[in-house]
Enzyme design. Structure first.
Site, PDB file in Angstrom:
ATOM      1  N   GLY A  45      16.686-144.862  23.584  1.00 61.39           N
ATOM      2  CA  GLY A  45      15.941-145.959  24.176  1.00 61.39           C
ATOM      3  C   GLY A  45      15.273-145.496  25.458  1.00 61.39           C
ATOM      4  N   GLN A  50      11.406-146.682  33.643  1.00 65.31           N
ATOM      5  CA  GLN A  50      11.952-145.325  33.739  1.00 65.31           C
ATOM      6  C   GLN A  50      10.854-144.277  33.821  1.00 65.31           C
ATOM      7  OE1 GLN A  50      14.885-146.037  30.323  1.00 65.31           O
ATOM      8  NE2 GLN A  50      15.892-144.458  31.576  1.00 65.31           N
ATOM      9  N   CYS A  93      22.402-142.245  30.316  1.00 63.19           N
ATOM     10  CA  CYS A  93      21.095-142.784  30.719  1.00 63.19           C
ATOM     11  C   CYS A  93      20.176-141.622  31.057  1.00 63.19           C
ATOM     12  CB  CYS A  93      21.261-143.709  31.926  1.00 63.19           C
ATOM     13  SG  CYS A  93      19.697-144.423  32.491  1.00 63.19           S
ATOM     14  N   LEU A  94      18.970-141.656  30.520  1.00 65.86           N
ATOM     15  CA  LEU A  94      18.014-140.585  30.793  1.00 65.86           C
ATOM     16  C   LEU A  94      17.656-140.502  32.273  1.00 65.86           C
ATOM     17  CD1 LEU A  94      15.639-141.081  27.725  1.00 65.86           C
ATOM     18  CD2 LEU A  94      17.460-139.362  28.011  1.00 65.86           C
ATOM     19  N   GLU A 136      18.511-151.247  27.855  1.00 65.49           N
ATOM     20  CA  GLU A 136      17.096-151.191  28.232  1.00 65.49           C
ATOM     21  C   GLU A 136      16.658-152.459  28.967  1.00 65.49           C
ATOM     22  OE1 GLU A 136      15.887-148.314  28.181  1.00 65.49           O
ATOM     23  OE2 GLU A 136      17.400-147.486  26.842  1.00 65.49           O
ATOM     24  N   HIS A 139      17.401-152.154  32.515  1.00 64.45           N
ATOM     25  CA  HIS A 139      16.360-151.422  33.260  1.00 64.45           C
ATOM     26  C   HIS A 139      15.214-152.356  33.645  1.00 64.45           C
ATOM     27  CE1 HIS A 139      17.734-147.319  33.351  1.00 64.45           C
ATOM     28  NE2 HIS A 139      17.947-147.305  32.045  1.00 64.45           N
TER      29      HIS A 139
END
Length: 164
Positions: A45, A50, A93-94, A136, A139
């Site tokens: 995701g 981001q 989490c990226l 997501e 975020h």
């Protein structure tokens, strides 16, 4: 198509609530670039903030790492129902690379969103899809996984994160 740079926490944009897309719409380029960046990362995701785009948009694909691609672009998403049943899972989490955070979330949700084609959709998500969508949407609301744990757990995770 282009890969977009992923913001790394504690970038302040990751703590900012995003604006609804509304009538102005989202470009096909943004959706395509979000998918390309997510798959390259490799994540399941990716939310627009981001990559520094402060709109309520995310993309997800819960199955692609297991061989079945299920891409979904969600514009102006909202959770309209949550199950009483919850489960804890370690979430990566990226934007917070190298750490996993134990987060408790409802196991089933009903998600309403506008598709990339402009169609309003409501669907029930369970398992990994439900967890990814909730992550997501966090975020989009200016939250990261670290905001979902108590102070002691957060301090432990931050010591690992800053030591990297």
């Amino acid at each position: 198509m282009s890969l977009l740079p992923i913001l790394i926490w504690p970038d302040p944009r990751l703590s900012t609530r995003c604006e609804p897309v509304g009538a102005e719409g989202v470009t096909e380029d943004l959706i395509r670039d979000l998918f390309e960046t997510m798959y390259d990362a490799p994540g399941r995701g990716l939310a627009a903030p981001q990559v520094g785009v402060m709109q309520r948009v995310f993309v997800m694909d819960a199955g692609w790492k297991d061989g079945t691609m299920t891409p979904r672009a969600c514009i102006d998403p909202e959770i309209i129902w949550r199950s009483d049943e919850s489960g804890e899972a370690k979430e990566g989490c990226l934007s917070i690379p190298g750490v996993s955070v134990p987060v408790t979330r409802p196991t089933t949700i009903r998600l309403a969103y506008t598709s990339a084609a402009g169609v309003r959709i409501e669907e029930e998500l369970t398992g990994a899809e439900a967890l990814i969508a909730q992550h997501e949407i966090d975020h989009l609301d200016g939250l990261v996984t670290l905001d979902r744990v108590d102070e002691a757990v957060r301090a432990d995770i931050l010591s690992i994160y800053t030591a990297q």
